[in-house]
Design an enzyme around this catalytic site. Structure first.
Site, PDB file in Angstrom:
ATOM      1  N   ASP A  29      69.021 -12.603  12.752  1.00 40.65           N
ATOM      2  CA  ASP A  29      68.085 -12.328  11.660  1.00 40.65           C
ATOM      3  C   ASP A  29      66.745 -12.993  11.911  1.00 40.65           C
ATOM      4  OD1 ASP A  29      69.590 -10.700  10.014  1.00 40.65           O
ATOM      5  OD2 ASP A  29      70.623 -12.383   9.065  1.00 40.65           O
ATOM      6  N   ASP A  38      35.207 -29.210 -20.563  1.00 45.00           N
ATOM      7  CA  ASP A  38      35.801 -30.038 -19.504  1.00 45.00           C
ATOM      8  C   ASP A  38      37.181 -30.551 -19.898  1.00 45.00           C
ATOM      9  OD1 ASP A  38      33.650 -29.716 -17.892  1.00 45.00           O
ATOM     10  OD2 ASP A  38      32.890 -31.764 -18.043  1.00 45.00           O
ATOM     11  N   GLY A  86      61.452  -4.517   9.020  1.00 44.89           N
ATOM     12  CA  GLY A  86      61.616  -3.178   9.590  1.00 44.89           C
ATOM     13  C   GLY A  86      60.680  -2.154   8.975  1.00 44.89           C
ATOM     14  N   MET A  87      61.251  -1.012   8.566  1.00 49.51           N
ATOM     15  CA  MET A  87      60.471   0.096   8.010  1.00 49.51           C
ATOM     16  C   MET A  87      60.488   0.073   6.484  1.00 49.51           C
ATOM     17  SD  MET A  87      59.230   2.077  10.448  1.00 49.51           S
ATOM     18  CE  MET A  87      59.228   3.802   9.974  1.00 49.51           C
TER      19      MET A  87
END
Length: 507
Positions: free
Chosen positions: A293, A36, A428-429
């Site tokens: 953006d 502990d 995006g991609m």
């Protein structure tokens, strides 16, 4: 008590130790078995601090179990009093040592006869509260102890001449805590408000008697400090503000609340010009949220999970300020459910109140968000599911104890949050292009579930075909195919079965 290999909020004694180790010249004695006593290691690793953690374990071992703890605990308290010369020694059991049902208050009374320092037993029920609730209660207990002591000595404090504030809740191991407090100090300086005290971080317990000198109290985080603010309100009629200044809207709301309190107390202030100037010209996030953006993120699906303060604030920011669709948001602070639901009402589709990381993982997998905003555990889940994650709340690892200045509160905090949100989305991609050109992060197709499900197998040809599918739709294709396979009672997913599933979905 429950067995778990991951907990969003730790056991109660961790909360007590976080508060104790935040003060200057306060030493904590932890009455605990080995196992502990990991707090020292955890704090030394995470907090960028030059000093040793002021916590000592009074180990419960076989000798203690045979003879009782009193002799050992009292000896540890008096020894640390001689060696460290603290102002206060706090004794706390753990949930494990509490099972012994010993009269620790008697140990404290006995030790305090021999010590120069004050000695307190942490007044926390280790079976009923977690780390956050315990930190809130321990801070209130320490403040109450020293305020009552000041009252008995007839120490009276006058209000400061200029408007002043106490910042309550700056605790060791908090999420970006030191940066947030620095930003709050800057904000109050801009508003021409003196800082009376910041507690408990680097505060002296002997200065606590001066808390009533401030005009009002400011509690940036609900998790620690609210009970102390309520006590000071009740005993000294001190107003407090618990609106977290996170995001443009809430920061303005918080400043207007300060303005209202100061004017009610006899000052004449108007912060509207300051709010307008900061929002339009200083903070970058206001114009960024209207830029092309950020508009690319409009309607993107996200989920939010964390402590009540941060999860509620980030949900508001995503919905109100950035136009992002929050599919669901949640908190592991189950005790604060009512407040949390009220705060996020209308900003998300669904509210989840749970401290079960398995359930949260499965919900994320089912939701398939474009980004996750959560804790360290949600970061792990995101990596398994190939979903980006921005960390916005404790519990966190060392990456979120940065050396550079990264507050989440105030106007500088809005810039930090805007960056975090924007950079968390795969744009995006990007994901597909990385796979096509063999990018640095090419991954195999991942499961869209966290819980173990071994009933379905994929053939090599089917796996190969699945890996050709762009990452941003792959999870959906995989889930639809597996659903079709289950409907057809098939255990093996072949290439032919994939095409059949595709035809079924298309039709």
């Amino acid at each position: 008590m429950k067995l778990a290999y991951w907990m969003y909020a730790g056991p109660a004694h961790i909360g007590t130790l976080r508060v104790a180790s935040s003060f200057k010249k306060v030493h904590a004695i932890m009455h605990a078995p080995l196992g502990d006593d990991y707090f020292n290691v955890m704090r030394s690793m995470l907090e960028r601090d030059r000093d040793f953690t002021p916590v000592t374990a009074s180990v419960v071992d076989r000798h203690v179990l045979a003879r009782g703890s009193q002799e050992k605990v009292v000896e540890n308290i008096t020894r640390k009093d001689r060696e460290e010369k603290p102002d206060l020694v706090i004794l706390t059991p753990t949930c494990t040592s509490s099972i012994l049902q010993e009269d620790l208050q008697n140990f404290v009374s006995r030790a305090s006869i021999e010590t120069e320092a004050d000695v307190l037993l942490a007044d926390v029920n280790h079976y009923r509260v977690n780390e956050l609730q315990a930190s809130d209660r321990t801070l209130e207990q320490i403040v109450t102890f020293y305020m009552e002591k000041a009252k008995s000595n007839n120490i009276l404090t006058k209000k400061t001449i200029k408007p002043s504030v106490n910042i309550i809740g700056a605790v060791s191991l908090g999420f970006h805590n030191q940066h947030d407090i620095a930003e709050l100090k800057r904000l109050f300086h801009d508003l021409d408000i003196q800082i009376n005290q910041v507690i408990p971080e680097n505060a002296s317990v002997h200065d606590l008697k001066n808390l009533p000198s401030a005009w009002f109290n400011f509690v940036p985080y609900r998790e620690t400090g609210l009970m102390t603010a309520l006590y000071l309100k009740k005993e000294f009629n001190m107003p407090y503000i618990d609106i977290t200044p996170m995001g443009i809207v809430q920061t303005a709301t918080s400043i207007r609340s300060i303005q209202k309190i100061l004017n009610a107390l006899g000052a004449t202030v108007n912060y509207e010009k300051y709010i307008d100037e900061q929002t339009r010209f200083i903070s970058q996030s206001a114009w960024f949220s209207r830029s092309i953006d950020c508009q690319n993120l409009t309607g993107k699906k996200a989920i939010v999970f964390g402590d009540a303060t941060h999860a509620a604030a980030i949900t508001r920011i995503l919905h109100q300020e950035m136009g992002i669709h929050v599919a669901w948001c949640g908190t592991y602070c189950k005790y604060d459910e009512e407040w949390f639901r009220e705060q996020v009402k209308g900003f998300c589709d669904e509210v989840i109140i749970s401290d079960d990381h398995g359930l949260i993982g499965d919900l994320i997998a089912k939701t398939e968000p474009a980004a996750i905003f959560g804790t360290q555990m949600e970061r792990h889940i995101g990596k398994r599911l190939n979903i980006p994650c921005g960390v916005i709340s404790s519990p966190v690892h060392i990456q979120n104890f940065p050396l550079s200045y990264r507050p989440f509160l105030g106007y500088e905090g809005t810039n930090q949050i805007a960056d975090l949100v924007y950079n968390s989305f795969t744009l995006g991609m990007e994901d597909h292009l990385l796979e096509i050109f063999g990018g640095h992060d090419t991954t195999e197709a991942l499961s869209v579930g966290i819980s173990a499900d071994d009933s379905l197998n994929w053939s090599d040809e089917a796996q190969k075909e699945l890996s050709k599918i762009p990452g941003f739709v792959r999870g959906k294709v995989k889930r639809n195919t597996e659903k079709f396979a289950r409907d057809c009672s098939k255990n093996l997913i072949t290439l032919e079965l994939m095409y059949e599933a595709k035809e079924k979905v298309s039709s």
